[in-house]
Scaffold this motif. Structure first.
Motif, PDB file in Angstrom:
ATOM      1  N   VAL A  99       0.827  -1.207   0.000  1.00 20.90           N
ATOM      2  CA  VAL A  99       0.000   0.000   0.000  1.00 20.90           C
ATOM      3  C   VAL A  99       0.860   1.254   0.000  1.00 20.90           C
ATOM      4  CG1 VAL A  99      -1.733   1.283   1.304  1.00 20.90           C
ATOM      5  CG2 VAL A  99      -1.900  -1.205   1.129  1.00 20.90           C
ATOM      6  N   ASN A 100       1.997   1.206   0.698  1.00 24.95           N
ATOM      7  CA  ASN A 100       2.844   2.406   0.767  1.00 24.95           C
ATOM      8  C   ASN A 100       3.591   2.690  -0.530  1.00 24.95           C
ATOM      9  OD1 ASN A 100       4.871   0.478   0.808  1.00 24.95           O
ATOM     10  ND2 ASN A 100       5.455   0.830   2.947  1.00 24.95           N
ATOM     11  N   GLU A 101       3.434   1.817  -1.537  1.00 28.04           N
ATOM     12  CA  GLU A 101       4.002   2.096  -2.854  1.00 28.04           C
ATOM     13  C   GLU A 101       3.147   3.097  -3.630  1.00 28.04           C
ATOM     14  OE1 GLU A 101       5.112  -1.329  -5.221  1.00 28.04           O
ATOM     15  OE2 GLU A 101       5.189  -2.580  -3.423  1.00 28.04           O
ATOM     16  N   VAL A 102       1.912   3.294  -3.188  1.00 27.98           N
ATOM     17  CA  VAL A 102       1.005   4.218  -3.873  1.00 27.98           C
ATOM     18  C   VAL A 102       1.247   5.629  -3.342  1.00 27.98           C
ATOM     19  CG1 VAL A 102      -1.401   4.781  -4.368  1.00 27.98           C
ATOM     20  CG2 VAL A 102      -0.717   2.386  -4.098  1.00 27.98           C
ATOM     21  N   ARG A 103       1.436   6.561  -4.243  1.00 29.89           N
ATOM     22  CA  ARG A 103       1.625   7.966  -3.864  1.00 29.89           C
ATOM     23  C   ARG A 103       0.304   8.495  -3.303  1.00 29.89           C
ATOM     24  NH1 ARG A 103       5.420  11.429  -6.361  1.00 29.89           N
ATOM     25  NH2 ARG A 103       5.547  10.031  -8.162  1.00 29.89           N
ATOM     26  N   HIS A 104       0.232   8.580  -1.968  1.00 29.97           N
ATOM     27  CA  HIS A 104      -1.039   8.922  -1.339  1.00 29.97           C
ATOM     28  C   HIS A 104      -0.802   9.546   0.018  1.00 29.97           C
ATOM     29  CE1 HIS A 104      -4.526   7.947   1.333  1.00 29.97           C
ATOM     30  NE2 HIS A 104      -5.188   8.433   0.309  1.00 29.97           N
ATOM     31  N   HIS A 105      -1.635  10.510   0.346  1.00 23.35           N
ATOM     32  CA  HIS A 105      -1.592  11.145   1.661  1.00 23.35           C
ATOM     33  C   HIS A 105      -3.032  11.363   2.107  1.00 23.35           C
ATOM     34  CE1 HIS A 105       0.244  13.628   4.853  1.00 23.35           C
ATOM     35  NE2 HIS A 105      -0.861  14.351   4.755  1.00 23.35           N
ATOM     36  N   LEU A 340      -4.717  -2.270  -6.587  1.00 26.96           N
ATOM     37  CA  LEU A 340      -3.597  -1.437  -6.140  1.00 26.96           C
ATOM     38  C   LEU A 340      -2.768  -0.943  -7.316  1.00 26.96           C
ATOM     39  CD1 LEU A 340      -2.477  -3.318  -2.907  1.00 26.96           C
ATOM     40  CD2 LEU A 340      -3.500  -1.039  -3.044  1.00 26.96           C
ATOM     41  N   GLN A 341      -2.667  -1.761  -8.350  1.00 24.86           N
ATOM     42  CA  GLN A 341      -1.957  -1.324  -9.553  1.00 24.86           C
ATOM     43  C   GLN A 341      -2.697  -0.148 -10.196  1.00 24.86           C
ATOM     44  OE1 GLN A 341       0.323  -4.066 -12.279  1.00 24.86           O
ATOM     45  NE2 GLN A 341      -1.544  -3.811 -13.477  1.00 24.86           N
ATOM     46  N   ALA A 342      -4.030  -0.228 -10.211  1.00 25.51           N
ATOM     47  CA  ALA A 342      -4.830   0.882 -10.747  1.00 25.51           C
ATOM     48  C   ALA A 342      -4.706   2.116  -9.856  1.00 25.51           C
ATOM     49  CB  ALA A 342      -6.291   0.457 -10.877  1.00 25.51           C
ATOM     50  N   HIS A 343      -4.639   1.906  -8.542  1.00 23.71           N
ATOM     51  CA  HIS A 343      -4.430   3.033  -7.632  1.00 23.71           C
ATOM     52  C   HIS A 343      -3.087   3.721  -7.916  1.00 23.71           C
ATOM     53  CE1 HIS A 343      -7.758   3.362  -4.876  1.00 23.71           C
ATOM     54  NE2 HIS A 343      -7.745   2.082  -4.580  1.00 23.71           N
ATOM     55  N   LYS A 344      -2.049   2.921  -8.162  1.00 18.64           N
ATOM     56  CA  LYS A 344      -0.736   3.499  -8.487  1.00 18.64           C
ATOM     57  C   LYS A 344      -0.821   4.324  -9.762  1.00 18.64           C
ATOM     58  CE  LYS A 344       3.151   1.315  -7.971  1.00 18.64           C
ATOM     59  NZ  LYS A 344       4.219   0.288  -8.064  1.00 18.64           N
ATOM     60  N   ALA A 345      -1.511   3.767 -10.758  1.00 21.95           N
ATOM     61  CA  ALA A 345      -1.649   4.483 -12.029  1.00 21.95           C
ATOM     62  C   ALA A 345      -2.427   5.782 -11.849  1.00 21.95           C
ATOM     63  CB  ALA A 345      -2.344   3.580 -13.057  1.00 21.95           C
ATOM     64  N   LEU A 346      -3.495   5.737 -11.045  1.00 16.99           N
ATOM     65  CA  LEU A 346      -4.277   6.941 -10.775  1.00 16.99           C
ATOM     66  C   LEU A 346      -3.431   7.984 -10.053  1.00 16.99           C
ATOM     67  CD1 LEU A 346      -6.813   8.689 -10.384  1.00 16.99           C
ATOM     68  CD2 LEU A 346      -7.440   7.211  -8.457  1.00 16.99           C
ATOM     69  N   ALA A 347      -2.676   7.541  -9.048  1.00 18.41           N
ATOM     70  CA  ALA A 347      -1.846   8.472  -8.283  1.00 18.41           C
ATOM     71  C   ALA A 347      -0.826   9.164  -9.170  1.00 18.41           C
ATOM     72  CB  ALA A 347      -1.147   7.726  -7.149  1.00 18.41           C
ATOM     73  N   LEU A 355      -2.050  17.797  -9.911  1.00 19.35           N
ATOM     74  CA  LEU A 355      -3.216  17.835  -9.036  1.00 19.35           C
ATOM     75  C   LEU A 355      -2.873  17.336  -7.630  1.00 19.35           C
ATOM     76  CD1 LEU A 355      -5.934  16.574 -11.537  1.00 19.35           C
ATOM     77  CD2 LEU A 355      -5.481  18.917 -10.805  1.00 19.35           C
ATOM     78  N   THR A 356      -1.706  16.676  -7.496  1.00 18.32           N
ATOM     79  CA  THR A 356      -1.176  16.284  -6.192  1.00 18.32           C
ATOM     80  C   THR A 356       0.318  16.580  -6.182  1.00 18.32           C
ATOM     81  OG1 THR A 356      -0.712  14.008  -6.888  1.00 18.32           O
ATOM     82  CG2 THR A 356      -2.869  14.429  -5.898  1.00 18.32           C
ATOM     83  N   ASP A 357       0.885  16.605  -4.967  1.00 19.89           N
ATOM     84  CA  ASP A 357       2.328  16.817  -4.872  1.00 19.89           C
ATOM     85  C   ASP A 357       3.048  15.468  -4.804  1.00 19.89           C
ATOM     86  OD1 ASP A 357       2.092  15.858  -2.270  1.00 19.89           O
ATOM     87  OD2 ASP A 357       2.364  17.810  -1.321  1.00 19.89           O
ATOM     88  N   GLU A 358       4.336  15.477  -4.525  1.00 16.29           N
ATOM     89  CA  GLU A 358       5.129  14.247  -4.536  1.00 16.29           C
ATOM     90  C   GLU A 358       4.662  13.237  -3.498  1.00 16.29           C
ATOM     91  OE1 GLU A 358       9.254  15.054  -4.223  1.00 16.29           O
ATOM     92  OE2 GLU A 358       9.410  15.990  -6.202  1.00 16.29           O
ATOM     93  N   GLN A 359       4.084  13.722  -2.407  1.00 16.28           N
ATOM     94  CA  GLN A 359       3.570  12.822  -1.371  1.00 16.28           C
ATOM     95  C   GLN A 359       2.121  12.403  -1.598  1.00 16.28           C
ATOM     96  OE1 GLN A 359       5.583  15.638  -0.401  1.00 16.28           O
ATOM     97  NE2 GLN A 359       7.191  14.076  -0.505  1.00 16.28           N
TER      98      GLN A 359
END
Length: 501
Positions: A99-105, A340-347, A355-359
């Motif tokens: 999960v922490n591989e996805v760019r998400h905050h 999760l792969q789709a989440h990574k692609a979305l991020a 629309l988002t920063d590096e984190q």
């Protein structure tokens, strides 16, 4: 043209005579024969990086059709280039995506406008009551009063529904009366200590606090929608609405009664009511625009239909209409790895568009909800007693089966229809995309009072039926509150919409 039948669907590939666009059409053989029309697929490298989204050609349609049972309803439209080059699915030993591989905050928006479990602590006395007595307190409910929808979304979670399953206005009112009046009276009489403590914290007796009107896409197409909302407005209940659109037959003032409204943006070729095939040209009631008294936002599911243009138009539409947010997420029909792969692609898409920063922190009003399936290992640790904890505070009434039986079942949540797993052989356990009371049902709508007048008991074993649960965080939050009931931390920004935990 391609046409073949599986155990659940008719698969067709043909040209739409009106638009002249080639479409891969999935038609459910269960229920009312609802359709999902796909025009694009996502091509991946073996490392999971996205090559791009492309139109489905006859060659691609054949590949999808030949591997449909192995890949599943929606994962079939996520294709690895090496598989396509070889002409068949190659053996894959996927390293689990962390999960922490996805760019998400996680932000205040995600905490307030979705159900992550973080708002449960605002209702801590009901969990103390559950711990000490074994009785639940239904403070949140969702109702689907019919199964009619004007859209044909590729990721529809109830594509196998029967559109004739609908309830009467009196049935809907009686369901609410039991959760609102009867539950309050029951707790005042049977559990006065806990009721007093809850009232001291929240200002309310233990009863229904938040009600969401949802459905097969558009709850406001239900014939009794206007009258029901006006009846609900006389009760002290926070109302939420999830809809694909707004039929002009509903008076605009009806929407003044909602605390929040979430508008689902469908793939633009899935909603015929979009003028010129654009979501941002659809009719919106004037009183939900720039209205500080109603939290209005969008929801958007990322997939092969996603373009930079539509994401940029979402940003513009939020600003133009004075909306608060857009929640984006991956298709919940996908099994965990693909999801999760789709989440990574979305991020990465959101980051590339600034629309988002590096984190992964939002730089605009679009936020990414990182919602994903759990694992059987997590399920075994979480539910050692075989009890779903959502059942202690939440109920979802779906009308599936109502036409034939005159009643229908309640469920602990709305996401049982999209439970999917990927097995070690690479094949998918395909999501049901319909409500099945024999697997996940609790009580009939006519017996909803049993959820608070009788001790909580397992109606099914979630370790067996829900091992890929999307709400494990919420279950863990309840479990934590059972061991240590206490309110939210005093520091930090208070969550909004706390009656929708």
């Amino acid at each position: 043209m391609i046409k073949r039948t599986t155990d659940r669907y008719v698969l067709e590939y043909k040209q739409n005579p009106r638009t002249l666009v080639n479409e891969f059409i999935i038609t459910s053989t269960v229920g009312a024969g609802h359709k999902a029309k796909h025009t694009h697929y996502t091509l991946y490298n073996d490392d999971g990086s996205v090559i791009g989204n492309f139109e489905i050609t006859s060659e691609i349609a054949n590949f999808i059709s030949n591997n449909f049972e192995a890949r599943g309803d929606t994962a079939s439209f996520s294709i690895y280039k090496s598989d396509l080059d070889s002409g068949h699915l190659l053996p894959r030993d996927h390293s689990p995506i962390q999960v922490n591989e996805v760019r998400h905050h996680e932000t205040h928006q995600e905490t307030s406008f979705t159900a992550t479990g973080s708002k449960l602590s605002y209702h801590w006395p009901i969990f103390e009551k559950y711990r000490d007595t074994g009785y639940g307190s239904i403070i949140r409910a969702t109702m689907t009063n019919h199964q009619v929808c004007a859209s044909r979304c590729q990721f529809c979670s109830t594509i196998s529904r029967n559109k004739r399953d609908s309830v009467s206005l009196e049935e809907a009112k009686e369901f609410v009366r039991k959760l609102y009046f009867d539950q309050a009276n029951f707790n005042k009489e049977k559990f006065p200590t806990y009721n007093h403590k809850y009232k001291k914290v929240t200002g309310s007796d233990i009863r229904l606090r938040g009600l969401i009107l949802s459905g097969g896409g558009q709850p406001n197409l239900w014939p009794h929608f206007t009258e029901f909302v006006r009846w609900l407005a006389d009760l002290d209940i926070d109302l939420g609405l999830i809809t694909n659109g707004f039929p002009r037959s509903v008076p605009e003032d009806v929407y003044d009664h909602f605390k929040w409204i979430r508008i689902s943006i469908t793939p633009e070729n899935a909603s015929p009511f979009y003028p010129q095939g654009r979501f941002d040209l659809q009719y919106l009631p004037e009183n939900i625009k720039n209205n500080p008294d109603i939290t209005v936002g969008y929801s958007y599911v990322y997939g092969p239909w996603t373009t930079d243009d539509i994401l940029e138009r979402i940003v513009q539409s939020i600003d133009d209409n004075g909306f608060r947010y857009c929640r984006t997420l991956a298709d919940c029909n996908l099994a965990r790895h693909d999801q999760l792969q789709a989440h990574k692609a979305l991020a990465e898409r959101l980051f590339s568009l600034k629309l988002t920063d590096e984190q992964g922190r939002p730089l605009h009003k679009i936020f990414h909800q990182l919602k994903y399936h759990g694992t059987p290992e997590e399920a075994s640790l979480l539910w050692e007693d075989g009890q779903c904890y959502l059942q202690s505070y939440s109920v979802f009434w779906d009308t599936t089966g109502h036409e034939n039986d005159g009643s229908s079942f309640c469920y602990p949540c709305d996401s049982v229809t999209v439970l999917a797993e990927e097995h070690s052989n690479g094949k998918q356990q395909i999501s049901e995309r319909k409500f099945d009371p024999t697997r996940w049902g609790t009580v009939k709508n006519t017996d909803v009072e049993k959820l608070f007048t009788m001790p909580i008991k397992p109606y099914f074993d979630p370790r067996e039926q829900c091992s890929s649960c999307l709400f494990m965080r919420n279950n863990k939050a309840v479990k934590m509150l059972l061991s240590n009931p206490e309110g939210p931390p005093e520091s930090g920004m208070a969550a909004e919409h706390i009656n929708f935990p």
